[in-house]
Design a protein around this motif. Structure first.
Motif, PDB file in Angstrom:
ATOM      1  N   SER A  61      58.797  68.598 -22.525  1.00 19.40           N
ATOM      2  CA  SER A  61      59.352  67.664 -21.555  1.00 19.40           C
ATOM      3  C   SER A  61      58.697  67.931 -20.197  1.00 19.40           C
ATOM      4  CB  SER A  61      60.867  67.826 -21.450  1.00 19.40           C
ATOM      5  OG  SER A  61      61.181  69.070 -20.860  1.00 19.40           O
ATOM      6  N   GLU A  62      58.716  66.930 -19.328  1.00 17.29           N
ATOM      7  CA  GLU A  62      58.072  67.083 -18.019  1.00 17.29           C
ATOM      8  C   GLU A  62      58.693  68.219 -17.221  1.00 17.29           C
ATOM      9  OE1 GLU A  62      57.530  63.534 -15.722  1.00 17.29           O
ATOM     10  OE2 GLU A  62      57.143  62.346 -17.515  1.00 17.29           O
ATOM     11  N   GLU A  63      60.007  68.393 -17.311  1.00 21.39           N
ATOM     12  CA  GLU A  63      60.677  69.452 -16.567  1.00 21.39           C
ATOM     13  C   GLU A  63      60.251  70.825 -17.073  1.00 21.39           C
ATOM     14  OE1 GLU A  63      62.525  67.003 -18.182  1.00 21.39           O
ATOM     15  OE2 GLU A  63      62.805  65.723 -16.439  1.00 21.39           O
ATOM     16  N   ALA A  64      60.158  70.989 -18.394  1.00 19.28           N
ATOM     17  CA  ALA A  64      59.775  72.286 -18.955  1.00 19.28           C
ATOM     18  C   ALA A  64      58.343  72.633 -18.585  1.00 19.28           C
ATOM     19  CB  ALA A  64      59.955  72.280 -20.477  1.00 19.28           C
ATOM     20  N   ILE A  65      57.467  71.663 -18.617  1.00 19.58           N
ATOM     21  CA  ILE A  65      56.075  71.919 -18.257  1.00 19.58           C
ATOM     22  C   ILE A  65      55.975  72.274 -16.782  1.00 19.58           C
ATOM     23  CG2 ILE A  65      53.801  70.845 -18.003  1.00 19.58           C
ATOM     24  CD1 ILE A  65      54.484  69.249 -20.585  1.00 19.58           C
ATOM     25  N   ALA A  66      56.693  71.551 -15.926  1.00 24.05           N
ATOM     26  CA  ALA A  66      56.661  71.837 -14.491  1.00 24.05           C
ATOM     27  C   ALA A  66      57.189  73.246 -14.207  1.00 24.05           C
ATOM     28  CB  ALA A  66      57.471  70.795 -13.732  1.00 24.05           C
ATOM     29  N   ALA A  67      58.222  73.659 -14.938  1.00 28.43           N
ATOM     30  CA  ALA A  67      58.772  75.003 -14.739  1.00 28.43           C
ATOM     31  C   ALA A  67      57.774  76.076 -15.160  1.00 28.43           C
ATOM     32  CB  ALA A  67      60.075  75.152 -15.521  1.00 28.43           C
ATOM     33  N   ARG A  68      56.991  75.815 -16.211  1.00 31.75           N
ATOM     34  CA  ARG A  68      56.024  76.811 -16.676  1.00 31.75           C
ATOM     35  C   ARG A  68      54.829  76.949 -15.756  1.00 31.75           C
ATOM     36  NH1 ARG A  68      57.128  74.574 -21.742  1.00 31.75           N
ATOM     37  NH2 ARG A  68      55.185  73.411 -21.742  1.00 31.75           N
ATOM     38  N   ILE A  69      54.436  75.859 -15.102  1.00 35.24           N
ATOM     39  CA  ILE A  69      53.216  75.923 -14.301  1.00 35.24           C
ATOM     40  C   ILE A  69      53.478  76.066 -12.811  1.00 35.24           C
ATOM     41  CG2 ILE A  69      51.873  74.630 -15.989  1.00 35.24           C
ATOM     42  CD1 ILE A  69      52.075  72.190 -14.176  1.00 35.24           C
ATOM     43  N   GLN A  70      54.742  76.250 -12.431  1.00 37.58           N
ATOM     44  CA  GLN A  70      55.020  76.416 -11.005  1.00 37.58           C
ATOM     45  C   GLN A  70      54.453  77.740 -10.519  1.00 37.58           C
ATOM     46  OE1 GLN A  70      59.182  76.459 -10.295  1.00 37.58           O
ATOM     47  NE2 GLN A  70      59.530  78.409 -11.238  1.00 37.58           N
ATOM     48  N   PRO A  71      54.126  77.825  -9.240  1.00 36.95           N
ATOM     49  CA  PRO A  71      53.566  79.063  -8.704  1.00 36.95           C
ATOM     50  C   PRO A  71      54.552  80.222  -8.847  1.00 36.95           C
ATOM     51  CG  PRO A  71      53.369  77.268  -7.110  1.00 36.95           C
ATOM     52  CD  PRO A  71      54.205  76.768  -8.244  1.00 36.95           C
ATOM     53  N   VAL A  72      54.019  81.412  -9.104  1.00 38.85           N
ATOM     54  CA  VAL A  72      54.855  82.591  -9.265  1.00 38.85           C
ATOM     55  C   VAL A  72      55.379  83.060  -7.910  1.00 38.85           C
ATOM     56  CG1 VAL A  72      54.887  84.998 -10.004  1.00 38.85           C
ATOM     57  CG2 VAL A  72      53.668  83.302 -11.346  1.00 38.85           C
ATOM     58  N   GLY A  73      54.560  83.009  -6.912  1.00 38.45           N
ATOM     59  CA  GLY A  73      54.958  83.459  -5.585  1.00 38.45           C
ATOM     60  C   GLY A  73      54.498  82.460  -4.549  1.00 38.45           C
ATOM     61  N   THR A  74      54.863  82.745  -3.337  1.00 36.07           N
ATOM     62  CA  THR A  74      54.438  81.890  -2.244  1.00 36.07           C
ATOM     63  C   THR A  74      53.821  82.755  -1.166  1.00 36.07           C
ATOM     64  OG1 THR A  74      56.581  82.034  -1.162  1.00 36.07           O
ATOM     65  CG2 THR A  74      56.241  80.162  -2.634  1.00 36.07           C
ATOM     66  N   VAL A  75      52.998  82.149  -0.378  1.00 37.62           N
ATOM     67  CA  VAL A  75      52.383  82.840   0.746  1.00 37.62           C
ATOM     68  C   VAL A  75      53.008  82.269   2.007  1.00 37.62           C
ATOM     69  CG1 VAL A  75      50.241  83.240   1.992  1.00 37.62           C
ATOM     70  CG2 VAL A  75      50.231  83.179  -0.499  1.00 37.62           C
ATOM     71  N   GLU A  76      53.521  83.159   2.824  1.00 37.07           N
ATOM     72  CA  GLU A  76      54.135  82.737   4.070  1.00 37.07           C
ATOM     73  C   GLU A  76      53.366  83.394   5.207  1.00 37.07           C
ATOM     74  OE1 GLU A  76      58.364  83.247   6.358  1.00 37.07           O
ATOM     75  OE2 GLU A  76      58.374  83.154   4.177  1.00 37.07           O
ATOM     76  N   LEU A  77      52.781  82.571   6.037  1.00 38.69           N
ATOM     77  CA  LEU A  77      52.020  83.088   7.168  1.00 38.69           C
ATOM     78  C   LEU A  77      52.939  83.184   8.375  1.00 38.69           C
ATOM     79  CD1 LEU A  77      48.770  80.986   6.726  1.00 38.69           C
ATOM     80  CD2 LEU A  77      49.193  83.320   5.973  1.00 38.69           C
ATOM     81  N   ARG A  78      52.949  84.358   8.978  1.00 43.33           N
ATOM     82  CA  ARG A  78      53.768  84.573  10.175  1.00 43.33           C
ATOM     83  C   ARG A  78      52.882  85.129  11.275  1.00 43.33           C
ATOM     84  NH1 ARG A  78      59.318  87.526   8.154  1.00 43.33           N
ATOM     85  NH2 ARG A  78      59.944  85.933   6.662  1.00 43.33           N
ATOM     86  N   ASP A  79      53.251  84.792  12.456  1.00 39.90           N
ATOM     87  CA  ASP A  79      52.554  85.329  13.607  1.00 39.90           C
ATOM     88  C   ASP A  79      53.115  86.721  13.872  1.00 39.90           C
ATOM     89  OD1 ASP A  79      51.277  85.889  15.933  1.00 39.90           O
ATOM     90  OD2 ASP A  79      52.075  84.182  17.059  1.00 39.90           O
ATOM     91  N   ALA A  80      52.279  87.743  13.705  1.00 29.40           N
ATOM     92  CA  ALA A  80      52.743  89.118  13.865  1.00 29.40           C
ATOM     93  C   ALA A  80      53.167  89.411  15.300  1.00 29.40           C
ATOM     94  CB  ALA A  80      51.649  90.088  13.436  1.00 29.40           C
ATOM     95  N   SER A  81      52.605  88.689  16.246  1.00 35.77           N
ATOM     96  CA  SER A  81      52.957  88.946  17.645  1.00 35.77           C
ATOM     97  C   SER A  81      54.155  88.112  18.099  1.00 35.77           C
ATOM     98  CB  SER A  81      51.753  88.661  18.542  1.00 35.77           C
ATOM     99  OG  SER A  81      51.403  87.292  18.445  1.00 35.77           O
ATOM    100  N   ALA A  82      54.654  87.245  17.252  1.00 35.96           N
ATOM    101  CA  ALA A  82      55.799  86.414  17.618  1.00 35.96           C
ATOM    102  C   ALA A  82      57.052  87.282  17.683  1.00 35.96           C
ATOM    103  CB  ALA A  82      55.998  85.294  16.616  1.00 35.96           C
ATOM    104  N   PRO A  83      57.942  86.999  18.591  1.00 33.57           N
ATOM    105  CA  PRO A  83      59.174  87.796  18.667  1.00 33.57           C
ATOM    106  C   PRO A  83      60.027  87.543  17.423  1.00 33.57           C
ATOM    107  CG  PRO A  83      59.271  85.944  20.202  1.00 33.57           C
ATOM    108  CD  PRO A  83      57.888  85.971  19.633  1.00 33.57           C
TER     109      PRO A  83
END
Length: 181
Positions: A61-83
């Motif tokens: 099913s489309e839902e099962a396939i989407a669940a299998r191929i979703q990214p395992v993790g995410t990348v979050e970019l943060r400004d290290a100098s931001a308060p």
């Protein structure tokens, strides 16, 4: 001789069946082919109608396939100098602690249960913070995760103060206070 003539007439009599004319023969041949073919076509249409899935499986099913191929993790970019904006004790409690302490999962003392918290509060803030940061019993270590030690300390104070204690909320160090303003 009459016996021979009589027996000879019986054998020479033409054999008659249900088809008597050429028109009936043509119709019999046509129906003998058409009726089974129409029956097969109707049966195939009946069997093929409706959506069929694999034997009890929703694996394609489309839902099962989407669940299998979703990214395992995410990348979050943060400004290290931001308060860094520190979370309140209530925000940390709701994000991290409420899962177990709201329902009393695995023996966790519930929020608001003064009788369960009294002996723990008697050990003091430092002991409670140490248990939260390093883990105790079924509770895993909360230190080193998404929240800072100060934020975990604020959650400890929020949890205990809403359960009968009166602990002062830990203050941010002067450098963090200046950076957050």
């Amino acid at each position: 001789m009459s016996d021979n003539a009589h027996s000879h007439d019986e054998h020479d009599a033409p054999h008659e069946g249900p088809v008597k004319t050429p028109k009936q023969l043509v119709l019999a041949v046509i129906f003998s082919f058409l009726v089974p073919i129409v029956g097969i076509i109707l049966l195939v249409n009946f069997v093929a109608s409706g959506s069929k899935t694999g034997a009890g499986s929703e694996g394609f099913s489309e839902e099962a396939i989407a669940a299998r191929i979703q990214p395992v993790g995410t990348v979050e970019l943060r400004d290290a100098s931001a308060p860094r904006v520190l979370k309140s004790g209530q925000e940390v409690y709701q994000a991290q602690c409420a899962v177990c302490h709201a329902a009393g999962v695995a023996g966790a003392p519930k929020l608001g249960d003064a009788a369960a918290w009294a002996p723990r509060v008697a050990t003091g803030y430092e002991a409670l913070l140490n248990s939260a940061l390093k883990g105790k019993g079924a509770m895993g270590a909360q230190g080193g995760g998404e929240f800072s030690d100060l934020e975990i300390g604020r959650a400890v104070v929020y949890l205990t103060n809403n359960s009968g204690a009166n602990l002062p909320e830990p203050k941010a160090p002067a450098a963090e206070t200046a950076a957050s303003q």
